[in-house]
Design a protein around this motif. Structure first.
Motif, short mmCIF file in Angstrom:
data_model
loop_
_atom_site.label_atom_id
_atom_site.label_comp_id
_atom_site.label_asym_id
_atom_site.label_seq_id
_atom_site.Cartn_x
_atom_site.Cartn_y
_atom_site.Cartn_z
N SER A 168 0.83 -1.32 -0.06
CA SER A 168 -0.01 -0.19 -0.03
C SER A 168 0.98 1.26 0.35
O SER A 168 1.76 1.60 0.85
N GLY A 169 0.96 1.96 -1.09
CA GLY A 169 1.44 3.34 -0.84
C GLY A 169 3.04 2.91 -0.89
O GLY A 169 3.65 4.08 -0.52
N GLY A 170 3.60 1.76 -1.31
CA GLY A 170 5.04 1.59 -1.37
C GLY A 170 5.44 0.68 -0.42
O GLY A 170 6.37 0.37 -0.10
N PHE A 171 4.58 0.45 0.65
CA PHE A 171 4.87 -0.13 1.97
C PHE A 171 4.42 -1.53 2.07
O PHE A 171 3.23 -1.83 1.63
N PRO A 172 5.09 -2.49 2.60
CA PRO A 172 4.58 -4.02 2.83
C PRO A 172 3.47 -3.76 3.79
O PRO A 172 3.74 -3.25 5.18
N LEU A 179 1.57 -1.79 8.85
CA LEU A 179 2.91 -2.18 8.25
C LEU A 179 3.54 -3.23 8.84
O LEU A 179 3.48 -3.40 9.76
N ALA A 180 4.21 -4.05 7.74
CA ALA A 180 4.78 -5.14 8.22
C ALA A 180 6.42 -5.15 8.31
O ALA A 180 6.92 -4.34 7.29
N MET A 204 12.79 -1.46 6.77
CA MET A 204 11.46 -0.64 7.48
C MET A 204 12.19 0.18 8.80
O MET A 204 12.93 -0.30 9.29
N VAL A 205 11.57 1.33 8.93
CA VAL A 205 11.78 2.25 10.11
C VAL A 205 11.04 2.26 11.16
O VAL A 205 9.76 2.50 10.71
N GLY A 206 11.34 2.12 12.11
CA GLY A 206 10.21 2.09 13.30
C GLY A 206 11.04 3.10 14.69
O GLY A 206 11.79 3.33 14.58
N ALA A 207 10.06 3.14 15.47
CA ALA A 207 10.18 3.98 16.79
C ALA A 207 10.47 3.12 17.90
O ALA A 207 9.56 2.17 18.36
N ALA A 208 11.68 3.06 18.51
CA ALA A 208 12.25 2.05 19.51
C ALA A 208 11.17 2.51 20.69
O ALA A 208 10.86 3.56 20.81
N LEU A 235 5.98 1.01 13.28
CA LEU A 235 6.78 1.45 12.03
C LEU A 235 6.14 2.56 11.58
O LEU A 235 5.08 2.87 11.47
N LEU A 236 7.07 3.67 10.72
CA LEU A 236 6.62 4.71 10.40
C LEU A 236 7.37 5.16 8.95
O LEU A 236 6.97 6.23 8.49
N GLY A 237 8.05 4.17 8.63
CA GLY A 237 8.49 4.55 7.12
C GLY A 237 9.56 3.28 6.74
O GLY A 237 9.66 2.16 7.32
N ARG A 238 10.02 3.72 5.51
CA ARG A 238 11.10 2.59 4.81
C ARG A 238 12.19 3.52 4.39
O ARG A 238 12.23 4.60 3.69
N VAL A 239 13.45 2.79 4.46
CA VAL A 239 14.61 3.39 3.78
C VAL A 239 14.71 2.91 2.18
O VAL A 239 14.22 1.89 1.75
#
Lengths: 314, 314
Positions: A158-162, A174-175, A180-184, A214-218
């Motif tokens: 969806s919108g480029g994200f898994p 988000l999977a 994938m980028v997330g907030a510890a 998860l909030l984004g991806r590289v």
């Protein structure tokens, strides 16, 4: 025979070869099954979308720039807070404090336990409520993968994200997967917020799904994170300050002069070409593959990205 | 509050924490669900098996030793040939020629296209018939995972290796995943043989299953391979000879004086403890996990390894 020996011992993977080819509108040979490279090269211009500078972060390291696309559809508060942190220069001069093999890279304030030296936060929020999942919404574009998933009833993009979905539970999320980028966070669900961020550098840790935001991806520069020396402490933390990798800055792309931006385009995951790429990945073509799985899992389906100034990566 | 800030922002993963704990026969608290760390610490001595020196390779790099366990049950000819190559010192002085991000590290003879400089093979075989899969054999120990798989009808572990089976097709095979070692090949199925070997350093590339011969797995030292600089050429090949990483030697452990061996033990995958670890991985315990997947995929189930002289890794 010797002259071709090198070629003989290279195992060629056509999708990955495609990533190293200049993307262009190549003529499509008619009447035969196409390789992923051929499909991608034939994508229409409008099947690619530019990154939105308001939704893009640049993580600047000594080795270069890591480009992150944010996912406000899934983590609106976290995406906004990470931008707020970037805009008040919270991250500038902090460090990568953890590199755990086959798992994550993580950066933040090495002095966050020190009440005197800890970086202060001005306008952004130190913590936020969890955004581990969001309500199921049929109106959000979703391109499913047809071969199932061990963890979720439905997976796709969806919108480029898994993304994984559970219609019965009324949730989508988000999977976790490579890049994938997330907030510890700590043990409390609302103890994260973006002051410490992590990036997956190994096998998709899907057990973290629905446990952390998860909030984004590289979308460019993963190799600068994945090749860092692993930390020697528990969970890959660096034990000595001098081992830590300085974070020069994180900037919102919109705040960077246009001439200094990295102009990337992402293949739309709701495009016909992406659908054809899914089929090409399920059924590998070319002379090298002797057995075709006829299946693809979420972690192995990557979203193509191209950069006019560099060879594209997927 | 500040004094615990670091702790708060560490997201703890109990399995991985277990890997950094000294393995010992710890008393098991009765009457509560155990964490993976507690289960592993309580394993009986006979649930661990030492590596067989005749079945173990040492890849010596400037950074240290990478230990590989061979899988002769699945690739008997390749395992024997790689040992023969090691024993005639074929690999000594060769190099890692390829590091492709999220994919593989590969080593071999950088001069293999040069008829004058190419390393010659004395007694070993330059190529071998494919060992991509083997006949299904119910008598080979197999510990299944209960949650299915996208690629195969059945997956699990056999002798410490990730294995997929297809009873209907009458086949079983080693499955690609982090740390698995294989023999690179060209387009012909019999063009491999072990002179060039690769190790998976990223997301399990399961589409390679049944397409190429896997012959072992790295049981210690993965971080020396996974953190290497990525190659800048197509498919991650290094473009300049000076970028290549020298392979000092590969030795069969049995040929190394006992005092210089790395004494590793692997948890038996047919043990009761391994079965309990599967359940602990499916249902994560501890204070950090708020949602338990109740499922585990093949790529996320690792086989514990311990070293009397080092902190164990999984």
């Amino acid at each position: 025979m010797q002259t071709k020996k090198r070629l003989v011992f290279v195992f060629t993977v056509f999708w990955l070869a495609a990533a190293a080819m200049p993307a262009q509108n190549a003529p499509v040979p008619a009447g035969k099954a196409l390789t992923a490279a051929e499909i991608l090269a034939a994508a229409r211009a409008d099947e690619w979308r530019p990154l939105d500078p308001e939704n893009t972060l640049y993580l600047e390291l000594a080795g270069g720039r890591v480009v992150i696309e944010l996912a406000p559809v899934f983590a609106p508060q976290h995406a906004a807070n990470v931008k707020a942190l970037a805009r008040e220069k919270y991250y500038d001069g902090l460090a990568i404090i953890r590199v755990q093999d086959n798992y994550v890279v993580q950066w933040g304030d090495p002095e966050d336990e020190n009440p005197v030296k800890a970086r202060s936060i001005r306008k952004a929020r130190p913590t936020l409520p969890a955004e581990f999942e969001r309500p199921f919404d049929e109106s959000i574009p979703f391109t499913p993968l047809p071969d199932g998933d061990v963890y979720a009833s439905e997976v796709g993009f969806s919108g480029g994200f898994p993304v994984a979905r559970d219609r019965k539970a009324g949730k989508m999320w988000l999977a976790h997967g490579y890049g994938m980028v997330g907030a510890a966070r700590g043990n409390a669900s609302d103890s994260g917020g973006g002051t410490q961020l992590y990036v997956v550098i190994g096998q998709a840790p899907r057990h973290l799904d629905r446990n952390i935001t998860l909030l984004g991806r590289v979308v460019q520069g993963m190799e600068m994170l994945s090749s860092l020396p692993r930390g020697g402490g528990a969970m890959g933390f660096y034990e000595k300050p001098e081992q830590m990798i300085p974070v020069r800055s994180i900037r919102v792309a919109a705040d960077v002069p246009p001439a200094e931006r990295t102009e990337l385009e992402v293949l739309r995951t709701d495009s016909e070409t992406f659908g054809r790429l899914i089929e090409a990945r399920r059924n590998r073509r070319g002379d090298w593959f002797l057995f075709s799985a006829g299946r693809i899992d979420l972690g192995n389906m990557t979203v193509p990205v191209r950069d006019k100034n560099r060879a594209p990566e997927t």
